[in-house]
Scaffold this motif. Structure first.
Motif, short mmCIF file in Angstrom:
data_model
loop_
_atom_site.label_atom_id
_atom_site.label_comp_id
_atom_site.label_asym_id
_atom_site.label_seq_id
_atom_site.Cartn_x
_atom_site.Cartn_y
_atom_site.Cartn_z
N TYR A 1 0.83 -1.21 0.00
CA TYR A 1 0.00 0.00 0.00
C TYR A 1 0.86 1.25 0.00
O TYR A 1 0.33 2.37 -0.02
CB TYR A 1 -1.02 0.02 1.14
CG TYR A 1 -0.47 -0.15 2.54
CD1 TYR A 1 0.11 0.91 3.23
CD2 TYR A 1 -0.60 -1.36 3.21
CE1 TYR A 1 0.59 0.76 4.52
CE2 TYR A 1 -0.15 -1.53 4.51
CZ TYR A 1 0.45 -0.47 5.16
OH TYR A 1 0.93 -0.62 6.44
N THR A 2 2.17 1.10 0.04
CA THR A 2 3.09 2.18 -0.35
C THR A 2 4.15 1.55 -1.24
O THR A 2 4.55 0.40 -1.03
CB THR A 2 3.80 2.85 0.85
OG1 THR A 2 4.75 1.93 1.42
CG2 THR A 2 2.81 3.31 1.90
N PRO A 3 4.60 2.25 -2.27
CA PRO A 3 5.69 1.73 -3.09
C PRO A 3 6.96 1.64 -2.25
O PRO A 3 7.04 2.25 -1.17
CB PRO A 3 5.83 2.77 -4.19
CG PRO A 3 4.60 3.61 -4.13
CD PRO A 3 4.13 3.56 -2.72
N PRO A 4 7.97 0.90 -2.72
CA PRO A 4 9.25 0.91 -2.01
C PRO A 4 9.74 2.34 -1.84
O PRO A 4 9.78 3.12 -2.79
CB PRO A 4 10.17 0.11 -2.95
CG PRO A 4 9.25 -0.79 -3.69
CD PRO A 4 7.99 0.00 -3.90
N SER A 5 10.05 2.70 -0.61
CA SER A 5 10.54 4.05 -0.34
C SER A 5 11.91 3.95 0.30
O SER A 5 12.25 2.92 0.91
CB SER A 5 9.57 4.81 0.59
OG SER A 5 9.40 4.11 1.80
N PRO A 6 12.72 4.98 0.19
CA PRO A 6 14.11 4.87 0.63
C PRO A 6 14.27 4.88 2.15
O PRO A 6 13.47 5.45 2.88
CB PRO A 6 14.77 6.10 0.01
CG PRO A 6 13.66 7.09 -0.13
CD PRO A 6 12.44 6.27 -0.45
N SER A 7 15.34 4.24 2.58
CA SER A 7 15.83 4.38 3.94
C SER A 7 16.96 5.39 3.91
O SER A 7 17.50 5.71 2.83
CB SER A 7 16.32 3.04 4.49
OG SER A 7 15.28 2.10 4.54
N ALA A 8 17.34 5.90 5.07
CA ALA A 8 18.38 6.93 5.11
C ALA A 8 19.09 6.92 6.45
O ALA A 8 18.58 6.40 7.45
CB ALA A 8 17.77 8.30 4.84
N TYR A 9 20.29 7.52 6.44
CA TYR A 9 21.03 7.76 7.67
C TYR A 9 20.84 9.22 8.08
O TYR A 9 20.80 10.12 7.22
CB TYR A 9 22.53 7.53 7.47
CG TYR A 9 22.94 6.11 7.22
CD1 TYR A 9 23.17 5.23 8.28
CD2 TYR A 9 23.17 5.65 5.92
CE1 TYR A 9 23.58 3.92 8.06
CE2 TYR A 9 23.59 4.34 5.69
CZ TYR A 9 23.79 3.48 6.76
OH TYR A 9 24.20 2.20 6.53
N ALA A 10 20.77 9.46 9.38
CA ALA A 10 20.77 10.83 9.91
C ALA A 10 21.75 10.89 11.07
O ALA A 10 21.93 9.90 11.80
CB ALA A 10 19.37 11.25 10.36
N ALA A 11 22.38 12.05 11.23
CA ALA A 11 23.39 12.18 12.27
C ALA A 11 23.54 13.64 12.67
O ALA A 11 22.94 14.53 12.06
CB ALA A 11 24.73 11.63 11.78
N MET A 12 24.38 13.86 13.69
CA MET A 12 24.64 15.22 14.15
C MET A 12 25.70 15.90 13.28
O MET A 12 25.94 17.10 13.42
CB MET A 12 25.11 15.19 15.61
CG MET A 12 24.17 14.46 16.56
SD MET A 12 22.56 15.24 16.70
CE MET A 12 22.98 16.69 17.69
#
Length: 244
Positions: A108-119
């Motif tokens: 019910y959602t297409p493949p969506s990206p994962s991501a890194y977040a940092a300071m």
């Protein structure tokens, strides 16, 4: 072919009420309640978010009476299999490993990206310590990269670990991280390129409940066909989120 698919979806939706009557039960939808904007608890302590609105609409289209149940992520599949609820609608990506245990609807959602977040934009995502939620495709990816995985039961704790220095970065669905980054006032940044993982998000059912799964599958298809699913994706996940 499209007409055949639409006809099949309509027939499955019509039989939804018959299924509920025959089984004489309310369908219990299991979610985490801690993964905004997909699902979270509002100020009244009620399940809210993209999947709450979506799930209620799917139940309406399938002519099923539904109620919401919250469950910690790390035991959400075992508690489905053991019968504590009838379906999972909780930001769960479709993967071959999970398909060995549960039956998924279409996404019910297409493949969506994962991501890194940092300071810091210089955070070491390949050799450092990366926080991720237990039992997620992101946690598996961190292990595959050779970085040190620091697991937490809920996503808020992964962000907290990154903020307090326990982890060099956090990895999660980008849709989850976007408001974290935007609301930080520049303190938190995305690191590196987006990473495509999984086959999109779907509802999960016990493998012994194919009839119930088919009701929701047909309802999802009907929302794709009339464009209402894309409208929900834009409303809750943003204009930049992949859609059908």
């Amino acid at each position: 072919m499209k007409n055949i698919l639409i006809t099949s979806a309509v027939l499955a939706l019509i039989s939804g009420a018959a299924w509920a009557e025959a089984h004489d039960k309310t369908v219990r939808l299991g979610t985490e309640g801690a993964y905004p904007p997909y699902n979270f608890l509002n100020d009244k302590g009620e399940v809210d978010g993209f999947e709450r609105v979506l799930g209620d609409e799917l139940c309406k289209r399938a002519e099923l009476t539904c109620e919401w149940v919250t469950n910690d992520w790390d035991s959400i599949i075992p508690n489905l299999v053991s019968g504590n609820y009838d379906a999972i609608i909780a930001g769960m990506s479709i993967t071959p490993e999970r398909e060995e245990v549960v039956a998924f609807t279409q996404n019910y959602t297409p493949p969506s990206p994962s991501a890194y977040a940092a300071m810091s934009a210089d955070a070491d995502t390949q050799g450092g310590i990366i926080a991720a939620q237990t039992g997620t495709i992101q946690a598996n990816h961190v292990v595959d990269t050779g970085a040190t995985l620091l697991e937490f039961p809920n996503p808020d704790e992964t962000v907290a670990a990154m903020k307090n220095g326990e982890a060099d970065a956090v990895m999660a669905d980008k849709d989850y991280l976007i408001p974290v980054v935007e609301e930080s006032g520049g303190e938190i940044v995305f690191v590196g390129e987006d990473i495509p993982l999984g086959g999109g998000i779907g509802m999960a059912f016990r493998q012994s409940d194919p009839e119930l799964k088919d009701k929701f599958d047909a309802a999802i298809q009907s929302m794709k066909d009339d464009g209402s699913l894309n409208e929900l994706i834009i409303e809750w996940l943003g204009e930049d989120s992949p859609r059908f």
